[in-house]
Design a protein around this motif. Structure first.
Motif, PDB file in Angstrom:
ATOM      1  N   GLY A  42     -10.145  26.593 -12.063  1.00 43.70           N
ATOM      2  CA  GLY A  42      -9.772  27.668 -11.150  1.00 43.70           C
ATOM      3  C   GLY A  42      -9.275  27.184  -9.800  1.00 43.70           C
ATOM      4  O   GLY A  42      -9.152  27.975  -8.864  1.00 43.70           O
ATOM      5  N   THR A  43      -8.961  25.901  -9.688  1.00 44.58           N
ATOM      6  CA  THR A  43      -8.546  25.352  -8.407  1.00 44.58           C
ATOM      7  C   THR A  43      -7.233  25.950  -7.912  1.00 44.58           C
ATOM      8  O   THR A  43      -7.075  26.214  -6.720  1.00 44.58           O
ATOM      9  N   ALA A  44      -6.280  26.180  -8.816  1.00 39.75           N
ATOM     10  CA  ALA A  44      -4.991  26.756  -8.400  1.00 39.75           C
ATOM     11  C   ALA A  44      -5.207  28.140  -7.784  1.00 39.75           C
ATOM     12  O   ALA A  44      -4.626  28.460  -6.737  1.00 39.75           O
ATOM     13  N   ASP A  45      -6.042  28.968  -8.409  1.00 38.26           N
ATOM     14  CA  ASP A  45      -6.350  30.284  -7.843  1.00 38.26           C
ATOM     15  C   ASP A  45      -7.059  30.142  -6.505  1.00 38.26           C
ATOM     16  O   ASP A  45      -6.753  30.864  -5.550  1.00 38.26           O
ATOM     17  N   PHE A  46      -7.998  29.212  -6.423  1.00 41.75           N
ATOM     18  CA  PHE A  46      -8.712  28.963  -5.172  1.00 41.75           C
ATOM     19  C   PHE A  46      -7.727  28.627  -4.058  1.00 41.75           C
ATOM     20  O   PHE A  46      -7.839  29.142  -2.946  1.00 41.75           O
ATOM     21  N   MET A  47      -6.757  27.773  -4.360  1.00 39.13           N
ATOM     22  CA  MET A  47      -5.801  27.338  -3.337  1.00 39.13           C
ATOM     23  C   MET A  47      -4.957  28.492  -2.804  1.00 39.13           C
ATOM     24  O   MET A  47      -4.510  28.438  -1.661  1.00 39.13           O
ATOM     25  N   THR A  48      -4.745  29.536  -3.595  1.00 37.36           N
ATOM     26  CA  THR A  48      -4.005  30.700  -3.097  1.00 37.36           C
ATOM     27  C   THR A  48      -4.853  31.510  -2.116  1.00 37.36           C
ATOM     28  O   THR A  48      -4.324  32.337  -1.386  1.00 37.36           O
ATOM     29  N   GLU A  49      -6.158  31.262  -2.108  1.00 33.71           N
ATOM     30  CA  GLU A  49      -7.080  32.023  -1.267  1.00 33.71           C
ATOM     31  C   GLU A  49      -7.415  31.325   0.043  1.00 33.71           C
ATOM     32  O   GLU A  49      -8.210  31.849   0.830  1.00 33.71           O
ATOM     33  N   VAL A  50      -6.847  30.134   0.275  1.00 36.46           N
ATOM     34  CA  VAL A  50      -7.106  29.426   1.529  1.00 36.46           C
ATOM     35  C   VAL A  50      -5.795  29.126   2.235  1.00 36.46           C
ATOM     36  O   VAL A  50      -4.757  28.960   1.599  1.00 36.46           O
ATOM     37  N   GLY A  64      -1.076   7.298  -2.547  1.00 36.34           N
ATOM     38  CA  GLY A  64       0.332   6.989  -2.747  1.00 36.34           C
ATOM     39  C   GLY A  64       1.124   8.099  -3.423  1.00 36.34           C
ATOM     40  O   GLY A  64       2.113   7.831  -4.104  1.00 36.34           O
ATOM     41  N   VAL A  65       0.697   9.342  -3.229  1.00 32.55           N
ATOM     42  CA  VAL A  65       1.397  10.495  -3.806  1.00 32.55           C
ATOM     43  C   VAL A  65       1.814  11.418  -2.662  1.00 32.55           C
ATOM     44  O   VAL A  65       1.352  11.267  -1.529  1.00 32.55           O
ATOM     45  N   ASP A  66       2.678  12.380  -2.967  1.00 35.88           N
ATOM     46  CA  ASP A  66       3.016  13.382  -1.965  1.00 35.88           C
ATOM     47  C   ASP A  66       1.740  14.119  -1.549  1.00 35.88           C
ATOM     48  O   ASP A  66       0.814  14.282  -2.348  1.00 35.88           O
ATOM     49  N   TRP A  67       1.727  14.575  -0.295  1.00 36.04           N
ATOM     50  CA  TRP A  67       0.566  15.286   0.226  1.00 36.04           C
ATOM     51  C   TRP A  67       0.279  16.496  -0.660  1.00 36.04           C
ATOM     52  O   TRP A  67       1.129  17.379  -0.817  1.00 36.04           O
ATOM     53  N   PRO A  68      -0.896  16.557  -1.282  1.00 41.17           N
ATOM     54  CA  PRO A  68      -1.177  17.627  -2.249  1.00 41.17           C
ATOM     55  C   PRO A  68      -1.403  19.002  -1.634  1.00 41.17           C
ATOM     56  O   PRO A  68      -1.454  19.997  -2.366  1.00 41.17           O
ATOM     57  N   TYR A  69      -1.511  19.083  -0.312  1.00 33.01           N
ATOM     58  CA  TYR A  69      -1.808  20.360   0.331  1.00 33.01           C
ATOM     59  C   TYR A  69      -0.656  20.836   1.211  1.00 33.01           C
ATOM     60  O   TYR A  69      -0.879  21.521   2.213  1.00 33.01           O
ATOM     61  N   ALA A  70       0.554  20.506   0.814  1.00 35.58           N
ATOM     62  CA  ALA A  70       1.742  20.941   1.556  1.00 35.58           C
ATOM     63  C   ALA A  70       1.730  22.461   1.683  1.00 35.58           C
ATOM     64  O   ALA A  70       1.359  23.175   0.742  1.00 35.58           O
ATOM     65  N   GLY A  71       2.091  22.936   2.849  1.00 40.46           N
ATOM     66  CA  GLY A  71       2.115  24.374   3.097  1.00 40.46           C
ATOM     67  C   GLY A  71       0.807  24.926   3.631  1.00 40.46           C
ATOM     68  O   GLY A  71       0.727  26.094   3.994  1.00 40.46           O
ATOM     69  N   LYS A  72      -0.224  24.103   3.668  1.00 37.07           N
ATOM     70  CA  LYS A  72      -1.519  24.509   4.222  1.00 37.07           C
ATOM     71  C   LYS A  72      -1.752  23.728   5.506  1.00 37.07           C
ATOM     72  O   LYS A  72      -1.445  22.536   5.591  1.00 37.07           O
ATOM     73  N   ARG A  73      -2.291  24.374   6.491  1.00 35.74           N
ATOM     74  CA  ARG A  73      -2.688  23.653   7.702  1.00 35.74           C
ATOM     75  C   ARG A  73      -3.908  22.800   7.351  1.00 35.74           C
ATOM     76  O   ARG A  73      -4.883  23.299   6.784  1.00 35.74           O
ATOM     77  N   MET A 124     -14.852  42.335  14.292  1.00 40.03           N
ATOM     78  CA  MET A 124     -15.375  41.265  13.456  1.00 40.03           C
ATOM     79  C   MET A 124     -14.219  40.537  12.772  1.00 40.03           C
ATOM     80  O   MET A 124     -13.288  41.140  12.285  1.00 40.03           O
ATOM     81  N   SER A 125     -14.305  39.255  12.714  1.00 41.21           N
ATOM     82  CA  SER A 125     -13.254  38.423  12.139  1.00 41.21           C
ATOM     83  C   SER A 125     -13.296  38.452  10.621  1.00 41.21           C
ATOM     84  O   SER A 125     -14.364  38.566  10.009  1.00 41.21           O
ATOM     85  N   ASP A 126     -12.129  38.333  10.015  1.00 40.22           N
ATOM     86  CA  ASP A 126     -12.040  38.218   8.562  1.00 40.22           C
ATOM     87  C   ASP A 126     -12.059  36.755   8.126  1.00 40.22           C
ATOM     88  O   ASP A 126     -11.823  36.462   6.966  1.00 40.22           O
ATOM     89  N   ALA A 127     -12.310  35.858   9.056  1.00 37.76           N
ATOM     90  CA  ALA A 127     -12.334  34.431   8.725  1.00 37.76           C
ATOM     91  C   ALA A 127     -13.375  34.171   7.648  1.00 37.76           C
ATOM     92  O   ALA A 127     -14.409  34.842   7.583  1.00 37.76           O
ATOM     93  N   ARG A 128     -13.050  33.200   6.794  1.00 36.45           N
ATOM     94  CA  ARG A 128     -13.966  32.848   5.707  1.00 36.45           C
ATOM     95  C   ARG A 128     -13.956  31.337   5.548  1.00 36.45           C
ATOM     96  O   ARG A 128     -12.899  30.731   5.396  1.00 36.45           O
ATOM     97  N   PHE A 129     -15.135  30.732   5.568  1.00 38.81           N
ATOM     98  CA  PHE A 129     -15.294  29.291   5.449  1.00 38.81           C
ATOM     99  C   PHE A 129     -15.989  28.983   4.132  1.00 38.81           C
ATOM    100  O   PHE A 129     -17.111  29.443   3.897  1.00 38.81           O
ATOM    101  N   ARG A 130     -15.302  28.194   3.294  1.00 35.14           N
ATOM    102  CA  ARG A 130     -15.809  27.912   1.948  1.00 35.14           C
ATOM    103  C   ARG A 130     -15.946  26.404   1.739  1.00 35.14           C
ATOM    104  O   ARG A 130     -14.976  25.668   1.891  1.00 35.14           O
TER     105      ARG A 130
END
Length: 173
Positions: free
Chosen positions: A37-45, A62-71, A1-7
């Protein structure tokens, strides 16, 4: 079974809108000074599935990509052009979901309504995490279009902030 999680993780107005009548999200700015809690959430994805309209909107800020380091995988049938590192496009959501399940990915379904609906239809949402903001927009872009399958949910958690925002976390039952 996969540990994948879709939120599915989304802020919306009390009347269910994720964007105003013009497609904008500036109405959310008045609540930016609170930690939901968004910062904590981002560590979980590690992976984001994003609709093309949402991608174009974020890229247009017009800002740097806010999700750098995430696919980030943008659902689109058009080329993305000069996309930030880690951003790719696909029109094969079913294939992407199968790949992410196989890889055990921890996925954030970013938005909007078409993306959420398509993921629901493919059974690719494990939790629905909503932040109801204390405003009625009256018109705009609804989170759910109402044409998908019935999805039973089980309430896991609620949280209220002094500014009137309410967080709700549901597991797909």
């Amino acid at each position: 079974m996969s540990d994948a999680r879709f939120r599915l993780y989304m802020a919306l107005s009390l009347d269910g809108m994720i964007a105003d009548a013009d497609g904008g999200v500036e109405w959310l700015n008045r609540w930016e000074d609170v930690d939901y809690g968004t910062a904590d959430f981002m560590t979980e994805v590690d992976t984001l599935i994003m609709g093309r309209t949402t991608y174009d909107q974020i890229a247009g800020f017009g800002v740097d990509w806010p999700y750098a380091g995430k696919r980030t995988v943008v659902l689109t049938s058009r080329p993305l052009g000069a996309a930030p590192d880690g951003v790719e496009g696909t029109s094969d959501l079913a294939g992407l979901i199968a790949e992410l399940r196989e890889d055990g990915a921890r996925v954030w379904i970013v938005g909007g309504a078409a993306t959420a609906g398509a993921c629901i239809a493919l059974g690719a949402i494990d939790t629905v995490e909503l932040f109801l903001m204390p405003v009625l927009l009256g018109e705009g872009v609804p989170l759910f279009a109402g044409d998908g399958p019935e999805v039973p949910l089980a309430l896991r958690e609620t949280r209220a902030w002094p500014n009137g925002a309410v967080g709700l976390i549901y597991d797909v039952a």
